[in-house]
Motif scaffolding. Structure first.
Motif, short mmCIF file in Angstrom:
data_model
loop_
_atom_site.label_atom_id
_atom_site.label_comp_id
_atom_site.label_asym_id
_atom_site.label_seq_id
_atom_site.Cartn_x
_atom_site.Cartn_y
_atom_site.Cartn_z
N VAL A 89 44.03 49.82 39.68
CA VAL A 89 44.47 48.49 39.27
C VAL A 89 43.48 47.48 39.85
CG1 VAL A 89 46.32 46.77 39.40
CG2 VAL A 89 46.88 49.21 39.25
N PHE A 90 42.93 46.65 38.99
CA PHE A 90 41.98 45.64 39.47
C PHE A 90 42.64 44.81 40.57
CE2 PHE A 90 39.88 41.42 39.00
CZ PHE A 90 38.62 41.83 39.45
N PRO A 91 42.00 44.72 41.76
CA PRO A 91 42.71 44.20 42.94
C PRO A 91 42.75 42.68 43.09
CG PRO A 91 40.55 45.03 43.58
CD PRO A 91 40.71 45.33 42.12
N LEU A 92 42.13 41.93 42.19
CA LEU A 92 42.16 40.47 42.32
C LEU A 92 42.96 39.85 41.19
CD1 LEU A 92 38.46 39.62 43.32
CD2 LEU A 92 40.41 40.23 44.78
N ALA A 93 43.37 38.60 41.43
CA ALA A 93 44.11 37.85 40.43
C ALA A 93 43.55 36.44 40.35
CB ALA A 93 45.60 37.82 40.79
N GLY A 94 44.06 35.68 39.40
CA GLY A 94 43.56 34.33 39.20
C GLY A 94 43.65 33.47 40.44
N ARG A 95 44.69 33.68 41.24
CA ARG A 95 44.85 32.84 42.44
C ARG A 95 43.70 33.04 43.43
NH1 ARG A 95 48.78 36.75 42.58
NH2 ARG A 95 48.61 38.33 44.24
N ASP A 96 43.10 34.25 43.42
CA ASP A 96 41.96 34.49 44.30
C ASP A 96 40.76 33.66 43.87
OD1 ASP A 96 43.17 36.62 45.95
OD2 ASP A 96 43.15 37.75 44.08
N ILE A 97 40.60 33.44 42.59
CA ILE A 97 39.50 32.64 42.07
C ILE A 97 39.75 31.17 42.38
CG2 ILE A 97 38.06 32.20 40.05
CD1 ILE A 97 38.36 35.17 40.77
N VAL A 98 40.99 30.73 42.17
CA VAL A 98 41.34 29.34 42.46
C VAL A 98 41.12 29.03 43.93
CG1 VAL A 98 43.26 27.68 42.51
CG2 VAL A 98 42.98 29.22 40.54
N ALA A 99 41.41 30.01 44.79
CA ALA A 99 41.24 29.80 46.23
C ALA A 99 39.79 29.54 46.62
CB ALA A 99 41.76 31.02 47.00
N LEU A 100 38.85 29.91 45.76
CA LEU A 100 37.44 29.68 46.04
C LEU A 100 36.94 28.38 45.42
CD1 LEU A 100 36.00 33.29 45.69
CD2 LEU A 100 36.36 31.98 47.77
N GLY A 101 37.86 27.59 44.86
CA GLY A 101 37.49 26.27 44.38
C GLY A 101 37.27 26.17 42.90
N VAL A 102 37.50 27.22 42.15
CA VAL A 102 37.33 27.15 40.70
C VAL A 102 38.60 26.54 40.10
CG1 VAL A 102 36.94 28.45 38.59
CG2 VAL A 102 35.84 29.16 40.72
N PRO A 103 38.45 25.47 39.34
CA PRO A 103 39.64 24.82 38.76
C PRO A 103 40.36 25.78 37.80
CG PRO A 103 37.70 23.40 38.56
CD PRO A 103 37.21 24.74 38.98
N ALA A 104 41.67 25.67 37.80
CA ALA A 104 42.46 26.48 36.88
C ALA A 104 42.08 26.14 35.44
CB ALA A 104 43.95 26.24 37.11
N GLY A 105 42.01 27.16 34.60
CA GLY A 105 41.65 26.94 33.21
C GLY A 105 40.91 28.13 32.65
N LYS A 106 40.18 27.91 31.55
CA LYS A 106 39.49 29.00 30.88
C LYS A 106 38.46 29.68 31.77
CE LYS A 106 40.10 27.24 26.17
NZ LYS A 106 39.41 26.79 24.93
N GLU A 107 37.87 28.91 32.69
CA GLU A 107 36.83 29.49 33.54
C GLU A 107 37.37 30.63 34.40
OE1 GLU A 107 32.97 29.93 34.94
OE2 GLU A 107 33.77 28.77 33.27
N ILE A 108 38.65 30.52 34.77
CA ILE A 108 39.27 31.58 35.58
C ILE A 108 39.24 32.90 34.81
CG2 ILE A 108 41.41 32.40 36.64
CD1 ILE A 108 40.20 30.14 38.16
N GLY A 109 39.62 32.85 33.54
CA GLY A 109 39.63 34.07 32.72
C GLY A 109 38.25 34.66 32.58
N LYS A 110 37.23 33.81 32.43
CA LYS A 110 35.86 34.32 32.30
C LYS A 110 35.41 35.01 33.57
CE LYS A 110 31.16 32.90 31.12
NZ LYS A 110 30.56 33.62 32.27
N VAL A 111 35.73 34.40 34.72
CA VAL A 111 35.33 35.00 35.99
C VAL A 111 36.03 36.35 36.19
CG1 VAL A 111 35.40 34.74 38.51
CG2 VAL A 111 34.81 32.80 37.06
N ILE A 112 37.33 36.38 35.91
CA ILE A 112 38.09 37.62 36.05
C ILE A 112 37.53 38.70 35.12
CG2 ILE A 112 40.31 38.73 35.52
CD1 ILE A 112 40.45 37.42 38.15
N GLY A 113 37.22 38.31 33.88
CA GLY A 113 36.68 39.28 32.93
C GLY A 113 35.35 39.85 33.38
#
Length: 412
Positions: free
Chosen positions: A356-380
């Motif tokens: 199971v991929f161990p990260l989630a969107g909240r981990d990206i937000v915690a690094l300063g990336v604004p919530a939105g489409k960019e989160i999905g791109k980073v996760i992908g």
């Protein structure tokens, strides 16, 4: 030796016989006790007393009763939470191919005469004496399934007996199916169309786990029955899977027998059963990945030479049990497989932890990336990197890679 001595516990029966001394075990339990080595699940009894008298006598003896089918003569007794169905001896007054209007009788032979097969028309009294009016014991010894009396009449009374014949043949028959029965079924095979999908599916799924399945399916095909319930059957593929050790799982065997995309709907299978069929149907292909972990086609495959990274990639997208089911299908299609290697593949799939991929969107937000489409791109992007590594990087490794890709400071 009395077959009753084969029962691990006859306490409940003895209580019933103390109240209804004329009652006799009937049907499947007698058959299975005679066969030996068969698990006996339901201890059903027949009795000459009318159902109202049966219910009254049991209640007077302090035995809980449930009027499960008084109009058909059946009362259920509950003893230590174990149900015993007790049915008054009956004779058919009228039948319409599905239901019968019955009348009570005290004639044991008359009751036996309305039953479906000789091996199911046996009685055993409280002293262990077998009462056999239609040579059922001889048919058990010969591993033969035979209708009681006139086969055509039995079928016209209830068309489901067509499928029941083959279900019992797949379980007990070891010789060529009875010629008279096959002729009668061929003559009345069209009556199947009057049965509900649910009744057909119930018998078919039980038939599919019979030890003599392939011989039975071939007989069904020869008389024009099989195609009426299973479109374009692949008996050869199923036979190959069974020769390689495919388990006694009815839905798996059904999927090996037929690729029909609407099979689940036509048989009105449960949602769970339908989902299992769909997982290894060829119209539901596997996802394949390139070396960068990206999906590049829908032509993924299973084979014993897949390494751990490849299996983890598949497991990250597909149900574990579904992949094991699909492995039986792929192996059966090859017809000359290396059984040992395929068994090893299934063992690896069954014991491998599902990644199971161990990260989630909240981990990206915690690094300063604004919530939105960019989160999905980073996760992908990060998921593709993770899959390219065989789904092996843990949370810390994924966070480190995330920091490399996004050199931002976590919010304070």
């Amino acid at each position: 030796m009395s077959i009753l001595k084969k029962l691990p516990d006859r306490t409940g029966l003895d209580r019933l016989w103390a109240v209804l001394p004329e009652a006799r075990l009937v049907g499947g339990s007698v058959r299975d006790l005679l066969l030996g080595g068969q698990a006996v699940h339901d201890l059903d009894l027949a009795t000459p007393e009318p159902p109202e008298d049966v219910q009254r006598l049991l209640q007077q003896a302090g035995i809980k009763t449930i009027p499960t089918g008084l109009s058909h003569g059946t009362v259920t007794a509950l003893i230590d939470h174990v149900p015993f169905e007790i049915t008054t001896l009956r004779r058919d007054v009228t039948t319409d191919g599905r239901h019968a209007e019955v009348a009570w009788t005290t004639d044991w032979r008359e009751d036996a005469a309305r039953r479906d097969f000789t091996i199911n028309a046996l009685f055993c009294d409280k002293d262990g004496v077998i009462h056999d009016f239609f040579e059922g014991q001889r048919d058990i010894a010969a591993s033969r399934v035979r209708f009681v009396g006139d086969a055509v009449q039995r079928i016209e009374e209830d068309a489901l007996r067509i499928l029941r014949f083959f279900r019992f043949d797949a379980r007990f028959g070891t010789v060529q199916p009875n010629d008279e029965a096959l002729a009668a079924i061929r003559e009345r095979v069209g009556l199947i169309s009057g049965l509900s999908a649910e009744r057909i599916a119930s018998e078919l799924l039980r038939l599919l786990v019979g030890p003599n399945l392939i011989r039975t399916l071939m007989a069904m095909q020869q008389i024009g029955l099989l195609e009426r319930i299973v479109p374009e059957p692949r008996i050869d593929r199923l036979a190959n899977a069974l020769s390689n050790g495919a388990p006694e799982e009815a839905v798996l065997r059904l999927g090996l027998l037929s690729d029909a995309p609407d099979l689940s709907r036509s048989l009105r299978l449960s949602i769970k059963q339908g989902q299992r069929l769909a997982r290894f149907n060829p119209s539901t292909p596997l996802i394949a990945f390139d070396e960068q972990g990206a999906e590049f086609s829908k032509s993924g495959h299973l084979s014993p030479d897949l390494d751990g990274d490849a299996l983890r990639r598949l497991l990250s997208c597909h149900d574990q049990a579904g992949l094991i089911d699909r492995s039986w299908r792929v192996q059966a299609e090859l017809f000359e497989p290396d059984r040992e290697n395929w068994d090893d593949l299934r063992k690896r799939l069954a014991t491998m932890a599902v990644p199971v991929f161990p990260l989630a969107g909240r981990d990206i937000v915690a690094l300063g990336v604004p919530a939105g489409k960019e989160i999905g791109k980073v996760i992908g992007d990060l998921t593709r990197w993770w899959r390219a590594k065989g789904c092996r990087p843990d949370r810390q490794a994924c966070l480190a890679e995330l920091n490399n890709r996004l050199p931002l400071s976590p919010r304070g």
